[in-house]
Design a protein around this motif. Structure first.
Motif, PDB file in Angstrom:
ATOM      1  N   VAL A  33       0.845  -1.195   0.000  1.00 63.08           N
ATOM      2  CA  VAL A  33       0.000   0.000   0.000  1.00 63.08           C
ATOM      3  C   VAL A  33       0.882   1.247   0.000  1.00 63.08           C
ATOM      4  O   VAL A  33       1.846   1.332   0.760  1.00 63.08           O
ATOM      5  CB  VAL A  33      -0.943   0.011   1.220  1.00 63.08           C
ATOM      6  N   THR A  34       0.538   2.202  -0.853  1.00 66.70           N
ATOM      7  CA  THR A  34       1.296   3.442  -1.015  1.00 66.70           C
ATOM      8  C   THR A  34       0.372   4.625  -0.813  1.00 66.70           C
ATOM      9  O   THR A  34      -0.786   4.587  -1.218  1.00 66.70           O
ATOM     10  CB  THR A  34       1.907   3.492  -2.432  1.00 66.70           C
ATOM     11  N   GLY A  35       0.910   5.687  -0.212  1.00 66.18           N
ATOM     12  CA  GLY A  35       0.146   6.919  -0.038  1.00 66.18           C
ATOM     13  C   GLY A  35       0.803   8.081  -0.756  1.00 66.18           C
ATOM     14  O   GLY A  35       2.003   8.333  -0.575  1.00 66.18           O
ATOM     15  N   SER A  62       5.237   3.868   1.932  1.00 64.68           N
ATOM     16  CA  SER A  62       4.718   2.579   1.474  1.00 64.68           C
ATOM     17  C   SER A  62       4.937   1.514   2.524  1.00 64.68           C
ATOM     18  O   SER A  62       5.832   1.627   3.350  1.00 64.68           O
ATOM     19  CB  SER A  62       5.441   2.129   0.195  1.00 64.68           C
ATOM     20  N   VAL A  75      -2.105   3.107   5.015  1.00 62.27           N
ATOM     21  CA  VAL A  75      -1.442   4.379   4.680  1.00 62.27           C
ATOM     22  C   VAL A  75      -1.252   5.195   5.957  1.00 62.27           C
ATOM     23  O   VAL A  75      -0.151   5.680   6.240  1.00 62.27           O
ATOM     24  CB  VAL A  75      -2.250   5.184   3.636  1.00 62.27           C
ATOM     25  N   GLU A  78       1.445   3.458   8.187  1.00 62.92           N
ATOM     26  CA  GLU A  78       2.808   3.521   7.641  1.00 62.92           C
ATOM     27  C   GLU A  78       3.381   4.933   7.710  1.00 62.92           C
ATOM     28  O   GLU A  78       4.546   5.114   8.058  1.00 62.92           O
ATOM     29  CB  GLU A  78       2.836   2.997   6.205  1.00 62.92           C
ATOM     30  N   VAL A  89      -6.784   9.813   4.650  1.00 60.32           N
ATOM     31  CA  VAL A  89      -6.779   9.103   3.379  1.00 60.32           C
ATOM     32  C   VAL A  89      -7.940   9.568   2.515  1.00 60.32           C
ATOM     33  O   VAL A  89      -9.050   9.772   2.999  1.00 60.32           O
ATOM     34  CB  VAL A  89      -6.858   7.577   3.614  1.00 60.32           C
ATOM     35  N   ALA A 106      -2.839   2.127  -4.053  1.00 58.95           N
ATOM     36  CA  ALA A 106      -2.364   3.483  -3.728  1.00 58.95           C
ATOM     37  C   ALA A 106      -3.548   4.412  -3.526  1.00 58.95           C
ATOM     38  O   ALA A 106      -4.562   4.310  -4.224  1.00 58.95           O
ATOM     39  CB  ALA A 106      -1.455   4.021  -4.831  1.00 58.95           C
ATOM     40  N   TYR A 107      -3.388   5.299  -2.556  1.00 54.91           N
ATOM     41  CA  TYR A 107      -4.397   6.296  -2.214  1.00 54.91           C
ATOM     42  C   TYR A 107      -3.795   7.680  -2.225  1.00 54.91           C
ATOM     43  O   TYR A 107      -2.624   7.855  -1.883  1.00 54.91           O
ATOM     44  CB  TYR A 107      -4.917   6.072  -0.781  1.00 54.91           C
ATOM     45  N   ALA A 109      -3.630  11.070  -0.160  1.00 56.08           N
ATOM     46  CA  ALA A 109      -3.749  11.340   1.272  1.00 56.08           C
ATOM     47  C   ALA A 109      -3.380  12.799   1.523  1.00 56.08           C
ATOM     48  O   ALA A 109      -2.587  13.386   0.793  1.00 56.08           O
ATOM     49  CB  ALA A 109      -2.846  10.414   2.078  1.00 56.08           C
TER      50      ALA A 109
END
Length: 153
Positions: A33-35, A62, A75, A78, A89, A106-107, A109
């Motif tokens: 998961v990536t922000g 991430s 997100v 992390e 988010v 990915a979101y 944020a």
């Protein structure tokens, strides 16, 4: 006849046993998961990751989702663990099956507060970068995420 028998057995198993059989019979994925964290000025939070290849150490916050965790929550967790910062988010901007048994999420944020405190085990440096002035050693996929979804305004 066989189909009816299988259906009867399946219905008799119920809940937990059904879920365990499904888990064993299907692929199990790790979820990365990536922000894309932006501040009020539209700058993007980038981190220089200690454990990433030297020629592309800069990237977005991430990490991997833990069992039972909502991906947006990953997100938030992390970013907090790696930087001490708080985020809210927003929109899901990327979802695909990735390398082998990895799902990539990915979101967008939004930075909401906190004091920058880097996790020295994982993170070497951090900074807020305008989208037009990103580090040369930024992960190429992260560059794409940053430029893919620009919030209005």
């Amino acid at each position: 006849m066989l189909k009816r028998l299988v259906a009867r057995v399946w219905h008799a198993l119920r809940g937990r046993t059904q879920w365990r059989l499904l888990w064993l019979a299907n692929a199990t994925f790790m979820v990365g998961v990536t922000g894309v964290v932006r501040n009020a000025d539209g700058h993007v939070l980038l981190l220089k990751h200690r454990l990433w290849p030297a020629d592309r150490q800069w990237g977005l916050p991430s990490g991997f989702a833990v069992r039972g965790e909502e991906f947006g929550g990953t997100v938030v967790r992390e970013v907090k663990e790696e930087t001490g910062l708080d985020v809210r988010v927003g929109e899901l901007i990327h979802l695909r099956s990735g390398f082998r048994l990895r799902l990539e999420v990915a979101y967008e944020a939004e930075f909401t507060g906190g004091t920058l405190r880097l996790d020295p085990f994982e993170i070497l440096d951090a900074g807020w970068f305008p989208p037009h002035a990103l580090p040369d050693t930024l992960q190429p996929a992260h560059r794409t995420l940053i430029h893919r979804q620009q919030p209005p305004g």
